[in-house]
Every structure is written in structure tokens, then in C-alpha cells.
Write an enzyme that holds these catalytic residues in place. Sequence first.
Site, PDB file in Angstrom:
ATOM      1  N   MET A   1      33.759 -32.008  -9.836  1.00  0.00           N
ATOM      2  CA  MET A   1      32.722 -32.959  -9.627  1.00  0.00           C
ATOM      3  C   MET A   1      31.433 -32.040 -10.003  1.00  0.00           C
ATOM      4  O   MET A   1      31.178 -30.930  -9.740  1.00  0.00           O
ATOM      5  CB  MET A   1      32.218 -33.072  -8.144  1.00  0.00           C
ATOM      6  CG  MET A   1      31.219 -33.711  -7.848  1.00  0.00           C
ATOM      7  SD  MET A   1      30.954 -34.212  -6.222  1.00  0.00           S
ATOM      8  CE  MET A   1      32.348 -34.827  -5.608  1.00  0.00           C
ATOM      9  N   PRO A   2      30.766 -32.328 -11.276  1.00  0.00           N
ATOM     10  CA  PRO A   2      29.762 -31.632 -11.922  1.00  0.00           C
ATOM     11  C   PRO A   2      28.295 -31.775 -10.996  1.00  0.00           C
ATOM     12  O   PRO A   2      28.178 -32.946 -10.453  1.00  0.00           O
ATOM     13  CB  PRO A   2      29.266 -32.105 -13.155  1.00  0.00           C
ATOM     14  CG  PRO A   2      30.199 -33.525 -13.239  1.00  0.00           C
ATOM     15  CD  PRO A   2      31.091 -33.507 -12.219  1.00  0.00           C
ATOM     16  N   PHE A   3      27.687 -30.869 -10.754  1.00  0.00           N
ATOM     17  CA  PHE A   3      26.251 -30.885 -10.427  1.00  0.00           C
ATOM     18  C   PHE A   3      25.186 -30.562 -11.127  1.00  0.00           C
ATOM     19  O   PHE A   3      25.442 -29.377 -11.615  1.00  0.00           O
ATOM     20  CB  PHE A   3      26.205 -29.772  -9.285  1.00  0.00           C
ATOM     21  CG  PHE A   3      27.055 -30.272  -7.719  1.00  0.00           C
ATOM     22  CD1 PHE A   3      26.763 -30.980  -6.596  1.00  0.00           C
ATOM     23  CD2 PHE A   3      28.384 -30.092  -7.876  1.00  0.00           C
ATOM     24  CE1 PHE A   3      27.458 -31.276  -5.643  1.00  0.00           C
ATOM     25  CE2 PHE A   3      29.272 -30.319  -6.706  1.00  0.00           C
ATOM     26  CZ  PHE A   3      28.623 -31.050  -5.812  1.00  0.00           C
TER      27      PHE A   3
END
Length: 66
Positions: A1-3
Site C-alpha cells: 500500500m503506497p503512502f
Amino acid sequence: MPFIQVNLGAGRTAAQKDALIRAVSSAAAEAISVPEASVRVWIVEVPATEVLVGGQTLAERQVRSS
């Protein structure tokens, strides 16, 4: 999951910020082949008096360009 955190000099409209985070989210999802629902994007606004560009604060530049 990219932040993804976007640091942005204050002064943009809500519509501009909305367009930015939507575009960044879409681009990130496409670039790394993940569902857009897994991408997290937020903006941290930096006051215009606390950003220096070419020896002038962003606030000074904004006044001169108006």
C-alpha cells in the site's frame, strides 16, 4: 500500500488540492500496478511565509505576482 505525502506551499484552492491528490493517486496506482483503493495521498501545507524560493518567501512572491 503506497503512502504519498505532498508538501505544498499554502495558497491553493480546495479544488486545486482535490485535483492534485486525485491525479497523484491515479498516477501512483497506474505506475506500480496496484488498485487505486490501496493508495493513500495527503497534503501537508506549509505556510507561505515559511518557504523560501530564490531569496524570497513564497508570500512575497505571491504579492509581487498579483
